[in-house]
Write a protein that holds these residues in place. Structure first.
Motif, PDB file in Angstrom:
ATOM      1  N   GLN A 214       0.839  -1.197   0.000  1.00 27.35           N
ATOM      2  CA  GLN A 214       0.000   0.000   0.000  1.00 27.35           C
ATOM      3  C   GLN A 214       0.872   1.245   0.000  1.00 27.35           C
ATOM      4  N   TYR A 215       0.402   2.272  -0.700  1.00 31.74           N
ATOM      5  CA  TYR A 215       1.122   3.533  -0.767  1.00 31.74           C
ATOM      6  C   TYR A 215       0.149   4.696  -0.616  1.00 31.74           C
ATOM      7  N   SER A 216       0.658   5.808  -0.128  1.00 33.47           N
ATOM      8  CA  SER A 216      -0.155   6.993   0.118  1.00 33.47           C
ATOM      9  C   SER A 216      -0.100   7.943  -1.078  1.00 33.47           C
ATOM     10  N   ILE A 217      -1.249   8.473  -1.460  1.00 32.21           N
ATOM     11  CA  ILE A 217      -1.333   9.508  -2.495  1.00 32.21           C
ATOM     12  C   ILE A 217      -1.312  10.857  -1.772  1.00 32.21           C
ATOM     13  N   TYR A 218      -0.503  11.779  -2.265  1.00 32.40           N
ATOM     14  CA  TYR A 218      -0.348  13.029  -1.529  1.00 32.40           C
ATOM     15  C   TYR A 218      -0.210  14.209  -2.489  1.00 32.40           C
ATOM     16  N   ASN A 219      -0.359  15.396  -1.948  1.00 31.79           N
ATOM     17  CA  ASN A 219       0.001  16.609  -2.694  1.00 31.79           C
ATOM     18  C   ASN A 219       0.823  17.515  -1.786  1.00 31.79           C
ATOM     19  N   GLN A 220       1.539  18.413  -2.414  1.00 35.60           N
ATOM     20  CA  GLN A 220       2.426  19.323  -1.682  1.00 35.60           C
ATOM     21  C   GLN A 220       2.354  20.686  -2.349  1.00 35.60           C
ATOM     22  N   LYS A 221       1.579  21.565  -1.760  1.00 31.55           N
ATOM     23  CA  LYS A 221       1.349  22.869  -2.353  1.00 31.55           C
ATOM     24  C   LYS A 221       2.506  23.817  -2.068  1.00 31.55           C
ATOM     25  N   LYS A 222       2.652  24.793  -2.975  1.00 31.41           N
ATOM     26  CA  LYS A 222       3.676  25.822  -2.774  1.00 31.41           C
ATOM     27  C   LYS A 222       3.156  26.868  -1.787  1.00 31.41           C
ATOM     28  N   LEU A 223       4.074  27.477  -1.099  1.00 37.61           N
ATOM     29  CA  LEU A 223       3.740  28.478  -0.094  1.00 37.61           C
ATOM     30  C   LEU A 223       3.316  29.775  -0.777  1.00 37.61           C
ATOM     31  N   VAL A 224       2.196  30.344  -0.347  1.00 37.07           N
ATOM     32  CA  VAL A 224       1.715  31.629  -0.867  1.00 37.07           C
ATOM     33  C   VAL A 224       2.114  32.719   0.120  1.00 37.07           C
ATOM     34  N   LEU A 225       2.838  33.732  -0.373  1.00 29.13           N
ATOM     35  CA  LEU A 225       3.316  34.813   0.482  1.00 29.13           C
ATOM     36  C   LEU A 225       2.207  35.819   0.754  1.00 29.13           C
ATOM     37  N   GLU A 226       2.480  36.764   1.642  1.00 32.20           N
ATOM     38  CA  GLU A 226       1.469  37.745   2.028  1.00 32.20           C
ATOM     39  C   GLU A 226       1.021  38.603   0.858  1.00 32.20           C
ATOM     40  N   ASN A 227       1.894  38.851  -0.099  1.00 36.37           N
ATOM     41  CA  ASN A 227       1.530  39.657  -1.271  1.00 36.37           C
ATOM     42  C   ASN A 227       0.950  38.795  -2.394  1.00 36.37           C
ATOM     43  N   ASN A 228       0.530  37.555  -2.050  1.00 37.25           N
ATOM     44  CA  ASN A 228      -0.089  36.603  -2.987  1.00 37.25           C
ATOM     45  C   ASN A 228       0.880  36.056  -4.030  1.00 37.25           C
ATOM     46  N   GLU A 229       2.166  36.295  -3.847  1.00 31.33           N
ATOM     47  CA  GLU A 229       3.139  35.692  -4.734  1.00 31.33           C
ATOM     48  C   GLU A 229       3.378  34.234  -4.327  1.00 31.33           C
ATOM     49  N   ILE A 230       3.707  33.424  -5.334  1.00 29.24           N
ATOM     50  CA  ILE A 230       3.964  32.005  -5.085  1.00 29.24           C
ATOM     51  C   ILE A 230       5.441  31.811  -4.766  1.00 29.24           C
ATOM     52  N   SER A 231       5.712  31.258  -3.617  1.00 33.14           N
ATOM     53  CA  SER A 231       7.092  31.022  -3.215  1.00 33.14           C
ATOM     54  C   SER A 231       7.603  29.713  -3.793  1.00 33.14           C
ATOM     55  N   ALA A 232       8.928  29.628  -3.943  1.00 28.26           N
ATOM     56  CA  ALA A 232       9.536  28.376  -4.400  1.00 28.26           C
ATOM     57  C   ALA A 232       9.487  27.330  -3.305  1.00 28.26           C
ATOM     58  N   LYS A 233       9.280  27.779  -2.084  1.00 25.79           N
ATOM     59  CA  LYS A 233       9.202  26.862  -0.950  1.00 25.79           C
ATOM     60  C   LYS A 233       7.857  26.161  -0.926  1.00 25.79           C
ATOM     61  N   ARG A 234       7.864  24.890  -0.599  1.00 25.75           N
ATOM     62  CA  ARG A 234       6.628  24.108  -0.557  1.00 25.75           C
ATOM     63  C   ARG A 234       6.215  23.820   0.883  1.00 25.75           C
ATOM     64  N   LEU A 235       4.901  23.672   1.049  1.00 22.79           N
ATOM     65  CA  LEU A 235       4.367  23.292   2.346  1.00 22.79           C
ATOM     66  C   LEU A 235       4.606  21.802   2.578  1.00 22.79           C
ATOM     67  N   PRO A 236       4.522  21.342   3.799  1.00 21.39           N
ATOM     68  CA  PRO A 236       4.692  19.902   4.050  1.00 21.39           C
ATOM     69  C   PRO A 236       3.666  19.095   3.250  1.00 21.39           C
ATOM     70  N   PRO A 237       4.039  17.920   2.753  1.00 25.78           N
ATOM     71  CA  PRO A 237       3.105  17.098   1.975  1.00 25.78           C
ATOM     72  C   PRO A 237       1.930  16.615   2.831  1.00 25.78           C
ATOM     73  N   VAL A 238       0.773  16.484   2.187  1.00 23.40           N
ATOM     74  CA  VAL A 238      -0.441  16.041   2.871  1.00 23.40           C
ATOM     75  C   VAL A 238      -1.011  14.824   2.140  1.00 23.40           C
ATOM     76  N   ASP A 239      -1.199  13.727   2.863  1.00 23.34           N
ATOM     77  CA  ASP A 239      -1.800  12.528   2.274  1.00 23.34           C
ATOM     78  C   ASP A 239      -3.305  12.708   2.154  1.00 23.34           C
ATOM     79  N   TYR A 240      -3.878  12.313   1.012  1.00 21.30           N
ATOM     80  CA  TYR A 240      -5.332  12.413   0.847  1.00 21.30           C
ATOM     81  C   TYR A 240      -5.921  11.192   0.143  1.00 21.30           C
ATOM     82  N   GLY A 241      -5.160  10.124   0.039  1.00 18.16           N
ATOM     83  CA  GLY A 241      -5.667   8.909  -0.585  1.00 18.16           C
ATOM     84  C   GLY A 241      -4.682   7.780  -0.392  1.00 18.16           C
TER      85      GLY A 241
END
Length: 354
Positions: free
Chosen positions: A293-320
């Motif tokens: 068995q394996y976990s399906i996950y996503n890892q979104k990029k960090l959104v800064l206060e000025n709504n810019e997309i950072s190169a840094k990603r948030l911790p991965p989250v399993d959803y399946g």
């Protein structure tokens, strides 16, 4: 027919229910379970799924295919409706996968030694997939067909169970496989994705259509009867020797450090979630095994206060989660289980994080 239940009978019913279902599962919930002379029945409530009901009454969500099989009035496991009644059967402890929670890996014991007793093997957790013989795969290079369907009695457009088909062996050597009484899988080649070089880079998808049995052999052809038709069979479809697979799949520990991608669903449709068949880009070369068995996950990029997309990603989250049903050298066929969100081709999967 109505009948009066005295206190003694009522007490007996309560005792039977306490034996049949864990009291902890019934506490604090209104569960509509009715006793009958032949067993127990549950009335479907809004929001119920076979996965959840199997977990509630059998202590394991992985037994939902057996719950479906025990209730043949349910034609599609995705659709159960409030007010319907289903029959409940208590499963033995050997079939329970204890401690399973949504999206979390099933806790399994260390791999048993080869000399494990029959009782130990029987008690291992398992997953049941009753439609295992219709599960296709991606292989590189593709299977060399042993024959081709070139005609059907009655000149039907779509071939189904019970029909007699005429098969032309691919080459003289293959006629030794096409003997009366032998069974063969009918399949069709497909490109795994719409990419121009998909078959070269990924492999060829083998789309399983049905099973036939050879009934008669002629000089340059054989006749066969369609035993099972999983999907419509057509003139031009191919044959390969039938290899039965067991629907009871022992769950095994996942390979550490796996990181991969879902290629596509078997039907090339949007991956909608639970019970969908799909292909992944890891196989036996990556130590992937049937039952893992394996976990399906996503890892979104960090959104800064000025709504810019950072190169840094948030911790991965399993959803399946997914369970491996078949392996090839560089790909595997899986069934998606317990998806919280809609899953699409290209989604990532990984070894479950404990």
């Amino acid at each position: 027919m109505n009948r009066r239940i005295n206190s003694t009978v009522l007490f007996s019913v309560i005792v039977l229910l306490s034996l049949f279902f864990p009291l902890s599962a019934l506490a604090g919930e209104k569960i509509d379970v009715v006793e009958s002379e032949t067993g127990f029945y549950y009335t479907i409530q809004k929001g119920d799924t076979l996965w959840d009901l199997s977990k509630h009454f059998n202590d394991s969500p992985w037994l939902w295919p057996e719950l479906w099989e025990d209730n043949d009035q349910i034609t599609n496991p995705h659709w159960i409706f409030p007010g319907e009644r289903i029959r409940l059967y208590k499963k033995s402890g050997a079939q329970v996968v204890a401690g399973t929670e949504p999206v979390q890996p099933v806790v399994v014991a260390p791999v048993k030694p080869a000399a494990a007793s029959a009782q130990e093997k029987e008690s291992a957790p398992f997953f049941v997939y009753t439609a295992i013989d219709r599960v296709g795969f991606i292989r590189k290079p593709p299977v060399t067909p042993s024959g081709t369907v070139f005609e059907v009695q009655g000149r039907k457009t779509l071939i189904s169970e019970g029909d007699i088909v005429y098969i032309r062996p691919s080459e003289p050597a293959s006629q030794g496989d096409l003997i009366p009484g032998s069974r063969h899988t009918v399949f069709r080649y497909m490109a795994p994705t719409d990419e121009r070089d998909a078959t070269e880079t990924i492999g060829t998808q083998h789309y399983i259509l049905g099973i036939v049995e050879v009934t008669q052999k002629e000089i340059d052809m054989v006749l066969a009867k369609v035993l099972k038709s999983f999907r419509p069979i057509q003139v031009g479809d191919l044959l390969m020797p039938f290899s039965p697979r067991h629907s009871k799949i022992e769950l095994k520990p996942s390979t550490p450090g796996i990181e991969g991608q879902i290629i596509t669903s078997e039907e090339h449709s949007i991956l909608t979630g639970d019970y969908t068949l799909a292909f992944i880009d890891k196989g036996r070369a990556d130590n992937i095994e049937v039952g893992q068995q394996y976990s399906i996950y996503n890892q979104k990029k960090l959104v800064l206060e000025n709504n810019e997309i950072s190169a840094k990603r948030l911790p991965p989250v399993d959803y399946g989660a997914l369970v491996v049903l078949h392996t090839e050298q560089t790909t595997s066929t899986v069934v998606i289980t317990n998806a919280v969100n809609t899953i699409s081709a290209g989604e990532r999967f990984r070894t479950p994080v404990k």
